[in-house]
Design a protein around this motif. Structure first.
Motif, PDB file in Angstrom:
ATOM      1  N   ILE A   1     -13.430  83.835  85.639  1.00  0.00           N
ATOM      2  CA  ILE A   1     -12.108  83.198  85.611  1.00  0.00           C
ATOM      3  C   ILE A   1     -11.319  83.688  84.403  1.00  0.00           C
ATOM      4  CG2 ILE A   1     -10.940  80.986  85.255  1.00  0.00           C
ATOM      5  CD1 ILE A   1     -13.202  79.763  87.034  1.00  0.00           C
ATOM      6  N   ALA A   2     -11.996  83.835  83.271  1.00  0.00           N
ATOM      7  CA  ALA A   2     -11.324  84.344  82.073  1.00  0.00           C
ATOM      8  C   ALA A   2     -10.803  85.758  82.312  1.00  0.00           C
ATOM      9  CB  ALA A   2     -12.277  84.319  80.883  1.00  0.00           C
ATOM     10  N   VAL A   3     -11.599  86.582  82.987  1.00  0.00           N
ATOM     11  CA  VAL A   3     -11.167  87.948  83.300  1.00  0.00           C
ATOM     12  C   VAL A   3      -9.967  87.912  84.239  1.00  0.00           C
ATOM     13  CG1 VAL A   3     -11.844  90.045  84.544  1.00  0.00           C
ATOM     14  CG2 VAL A   3     -13.397  89.030  82.875  1.00  0.00           C
ATOM     15  N   ALA A   4     -10.007  87.032  85.237  1.00  0.00           N
ATOM     16  CA  ALA A   4      -8.894  86.925  86.185  1.00  0.00           C
ATOM     17  C   ALA A   4      -7.617  86.479  85.487  1.00  0.00           C
ATOM     18  CB  ALA A   4      -9.258  85.955  87.303  1.00  0.00           C
ATOM     19  N   ARG A   5      -7.726  85.562  84.541  1.00  0.00           N
ATOM     20  CA  ARG A   5      -6.552  85.089  83.805  1.00  0.00           C
ATOM     21  C   ARG A   5      -5.917  86.194  82.979  1.00  0.00           C
ATOM     22  NH1 ARG A   5      -8.242  79.066  81.798  1.00  0.00           N
ATOM     23  NH2 ARG A   5      -7.670  78.048  83.731  1.00  0.00           N
ATOM     24  N   GLU A   6      -6.751  87.134  82.517  1.00  0.00           N
ATOM     25  CA  GLU A   6      -6.220  88.252  81.734  1.00  0.00           C
ATOM     26  C   GLU A   6      -5.619  89.334  82.632  1.00  0.00           C
ATOM     27  OE1 GLU A   6      -9.424  89.660  79.359  1.00  0.00           O
ATOM     28  OE2 GLU A   6      -9.606  87.781  78.245  1.00  0.00           O
ATOM     29  N   GLY A   7      -5.739  89.147  83.945  1.00  0.00           N
ATOM     30  CA  GLY A   7      -5.180  90.112  84.882  1.00  0.00           C
ATOM     31  C   GLY A   7      -6.039  91.346  85.073  1.00  0.00           C
ATOM     32  N   ARG A   8      -7.294  91.290  84.649  1.00  0.00           N
ATOM     33  CA  ARG A   8      -8.175  92.456  84.774  1.00  0.00           C
ATOM     34  C   ARG A   8      -9.105  92.350  85.978  1.00  0.00           C
ATOM     35  NH1 ARG A   8     -11.898  93.017  80.648  1.00  0.00           N
ATOM     36  NH2 ARG A   8     -11.745  90.833  80.115  1.00  0.00           N
ATOM     37  N   SER A   9      -8.822  91.453  86.906  1.00  0.00           N
ATOM     38  CA  SER A   9      -9.736  91.259  88.029  1.00  0.00           C
ATOM     39  C   SER A   9      -9.438  92.270  89.129  1.00  0.00           C
ATOM     40  CB  SER A   9      -9.624  89.843  88.567  1.00  0.00           C
ATOM     41  OG  SER A   9      -8.314  89.611  89.016  1.00  0.00           O
ATOM     42  N   ASP A  10     -10.470  92.572  89.897  1.00  0.00           N
ATOM     43  CA  ASP A  10     -10.318  93.454  91.050  1.00  0.00           C
ATOM     44  C   ASP A  10     -10.923  92.734  92.246  1.00  0.00           C
ATOM     45  OD1 ASP A  10     -12.996  93.556  90.500  1.00  0.00           O
ATOM     46  OD2 ASP A  10     -13.076  95.704  90.136  1.00  0.00           O
TER      47      ASP A  10
END
Length: 128
Positions: free
Chosen positions: A84-93
């Motif tokens: 979730i932290a990665v997704a919030r930073e916009g780095r999710s794929d």
């Protein structure tokens, strides 16, 4: 003399495959009948290996017992929070999103097995 591969030797010694691999690196003189390679299996004489380990006084720590369901829930929750932290930073794929959905389903199953409430993970479904 019955020859066995790495997997069976690890099982016989009560260690994991990575532990056996580390033992092979640390103890260069560990008895190996045939070193594995491309399309070739490693082969060991189990009795010779046990005798070597006893003579060398190599302590073998057994595999850790599997954790409890509560440990699994805590681990899944930590993984979800990290994704979730990665997704919030916009780095999710797409893989991260798929993994997050898979972890949410796993967490729901584990919580059901523990009869815990199925609360949404932190940050999911909450307005920003």
């Amino acid at each position: 003399m019955a020859l066995i591969g790495k997997h069976r030797l690890a099982l016989a010694l009560g260690v994991s495959r990575p532990t056996l691999d580390r033992m092979l690196v640390r103890h260069k003189d560990l008895p190996v009948e045939r070193r594995g390679g491309r399309n070739q299996q490693w082969l060991f004489d189990q009795d010779a290996v046990r005798a070597f380990l006893a003579a060398a006084s190599v302590a073998i720590a057994p595999k850790r017992p599997p954790g409890t369901l509560a440990d699994a829930v805590a681990g899944a929750q930590r993984e979800m929070d990290a994704l979730i932290a990665v997704a919030r930073e916009g780095r999710s794929d797409a893989d991260s999103i798929f993994q997050l959905i898979w972890l949410a389903m796993k967490l729901r199953r584990l919580r059901a097995a523990l009869a815990l409430p199925t609360a949404a993970p932190s940050g999911v479904g909450s307005p920003e």
